[in-house]
Enzyme design. Structure first.
Site, PDB file in Angstrom:
ATOM      1  N   SER A   1      88.093 105.613  37.765  1.00 30.59           N
ATOM      2  CA  SER A   1      87.913 106.168  39.106  1.00 30.59           C
ATOM      3  C   SER A   1      86.974 107.359  39.120  1.00 30.59           C
ATOM      4  O   SER A   1      86.962 108.179  38.181  1.00 30.59           O
ATOM      5  CB  SER A   1      89.275 106.590  39.661  1.00 30.59           C
ATOM      6  OG  SER A   1      89.133 107.358  40.840  1.00 30.59           O
TER       7      SER A   1
ATOM      8  N   GLU B   1      87.477 109.841  40.782  1.00 26.29           N
ATOM      9  CA  GLU B   1      88.331 111.028  40.845  1.00 26.29           C
ATOM     10  C   GLU B   1      88.414 111.726  39.486  1.00 26.29           C
ATOM     11  O   GLU B   1      88.751 112.909  39.416  1.00 26.29           O
ATOM     12  CB  GLU B   1      89.740 110.654  41.317  1.00 26.29           C
ATOM     13  CG  GLU B   1      89.842 110.324  42.800  1.00 26.29           C
ATOM     14  CD  GLU B   1      89.747 111.565  43.695  1.00 26.29           C
ATOM     15  OE1 GLU B   1      90.047 112.674  43.215  1.00 26.29           O
ATOM     16  OE2 GLU B   1      89.366 111.413  44.866  1.00 26.29           O
TER      17      GLU B   1
ATOM     18  N   TYR C   1      96.792 111.884  39.380  1.00 32.01           N
ATOM     19  CA  TYR C   1      96.180 110.555  39.374  1.00 32.01           C
ATOM     20  C   TYR C   1      94.912 110.561  38.532  1.00 32.01           C
ATOM     21  O   TYR C   1      94.713 109.703  37.662  1.00 32.01           O
ATOM     22  CB  TYR C   1      95.857 110.123  40.806  1.00 32.01           C
ATOM     23  CG  TYR C   1      94.948 108.916  40.887  1.00 32.01           C
ATOM     24  CD1 TYR C   1      95.433 107.642  40.625  1.00 32.01           C
ATOM     25  CD2 TYR C   1      93.597 109.050  41.215  1.00 32.01           C
ATOM     26  CE1 TYR C   1      94.603 106.526  40.688  1.00 32.01           C
ATOM     27  CE2 TYR C   1      92.761 107.955  41.275  1.00 32.01           C
ATOM     28  CZ  TYR C   1      93.265 106.701  41.013  1.00 32.01           C
ATOM     29  OH  TYR C   1      92.443 105.601  41.066  1.00 32.01           O
TER      30      TYR C   1
END
Length: 342
Positions: free
Chosen positions: A130, A132, A153
């Protein structure tokens, strides 16, 4: 016929990937969690759309938290390709459920890699990494940018990313990380900000809702179309050697801009309906995510087909159609409108 095993098959990406692979003649096996209600809405159409008797899709109950179960499944199915898309994937929720997120999103990847190693199945493995993971890193972000995760996460995804590289180097497993930047569609979950905006705007347009509550409007993201991005996943597993790739559009837009565009397309002034609610701010914010997809374009020949405007048009049209059906049911007295939905 090639076999593909997809975790997270009932999610946005899983449904588009299953569709894509069925179109290429794959036999599809998907992992789903046993629950009191079925959550297969995104893939139910696949059983109707593919009438070819050779097109096959099978669902298996399982859990990324149970290693032995995963090993048995991989051993029984013997897939040619494994696409690991399953995770606790909501960033804001990961602050509320950090241990669960770490277990499923991080260690779930390890359990699948161990299942491949222990079973001896020669499957190619795709890991849904990801954007992120980049967190506070300065844009643009590429494969060489250092990770600075800003949420449980993101930290779990960083662990998964490196364990994929470790198993690739230690055991010779064909394992690739796809570092996907934000990708949306009409199938996006309703709690994710883009879909939250398009759904709320459509309901406001039809008088089913009064307001839309959002968090940080200044956050900037690189948004693409999920249908384009799943093709990149497949291309990665067709290469001679496994590698890691950033998949992105190379453009960034703020949440405010996204909301303005959506409301404008529905002839609404977003300023009259959008309310900032501190509950939706993250404890640590990620200000800008902007991907550099040069490597993917050069080595994979991949590039996005659907741009920002077209993506918004697609999502607005789908949610407007859904809201119209909802209004019809409301008028018929079957359901009541929710005028203060978040």
């Amino acid at each position: 016929m090639k076999k593909a095993f997809i975790t997270g098959i009932t999610g946005q990406d899983g449904s588009y990937l299953a569709e894509f692979l069925l179109g290429k003649g794959y036999e599809i096996h998907g992992l789903i969690r046993r629950a009191s209600t079925f959550n297969t809405d995104r893939i139910d159409h696949l059983y109707k759309d593919f009438h070819d008797p050779e097109a096959k899709i099978y669902l298996h109950y399982g859990d990324l938290a149970i290693s032995g179960q995963l090993t048995d499944l991989i051993n029984d199915i013997k897939p040619d390709e494994i696409y690991h898309l399953g995770a606790q994937s909501h960033v804001r929720v990961s602050f509320d459920m950090p241990e669960y997120t770490g277990d499923v999103t991080g260690l779930g990847t390890l359990r699948l890699l161990e299942a491949i190693r222990k079973s001896g199945v020669k499957a190619r493995f795709y890991q849904a990494s990801s954007s992120e993971m980049f967190g506070a890193a300065l844009p643009p972000q590429s494969e060489t940018t250092l990770f600075q995760p800003q949420s449980p996460y993101a930290a779990a995804k960083v662990y998964a990313y490196y364990i994929v590289k470790n198993y690739r180097e230690a055991y010779g497993i064909f394992a690739a990380n796809g570092i996907l930047f934000n990708h949306e569609s009409p199938r996006r979950g309703e709690t994710f900000v883009t879909r939250k905006i398009t759904r709320a705007a459509a309901r406001i347009k039809l008088g089913l809702q009064d307001k839309l509550f959002l968090g940080n409007l200044e956050a900037k993201r690189d948004w693409g179309f999920a249908g384009d991005y799943v093709e990149a996943m497949w291309i990665m597993l067709q290469q001679d050697k496994p590698d890691d790739y950033v998949i992105a559009t190379g453009e960034t837009h703020s949440v405010r801009e996204f909301a303005q565009q959506v409301f404008r397309k529905l002839d609404l002034d977003y300023g009259k309906y959008v309310i900032i609610d501190k509950r939706y701010f993250r404890p640590t914010e990620v200000d800008v995510l902007l991907g550099d997809p040069t490597k993917a374009r050069k080595h994979l020949g991949w590039q996005p087909r659907i741009g920002f405007e077209a993506l918004i048009d697609m999502m607005v049209a789908a949610d407007l159609e859904s809201a119209e059906k909802e209004k019809t049911l409301c008028n018929a007295g079957y359901i009541t409108g929710n005028h203060h939905m978040l």
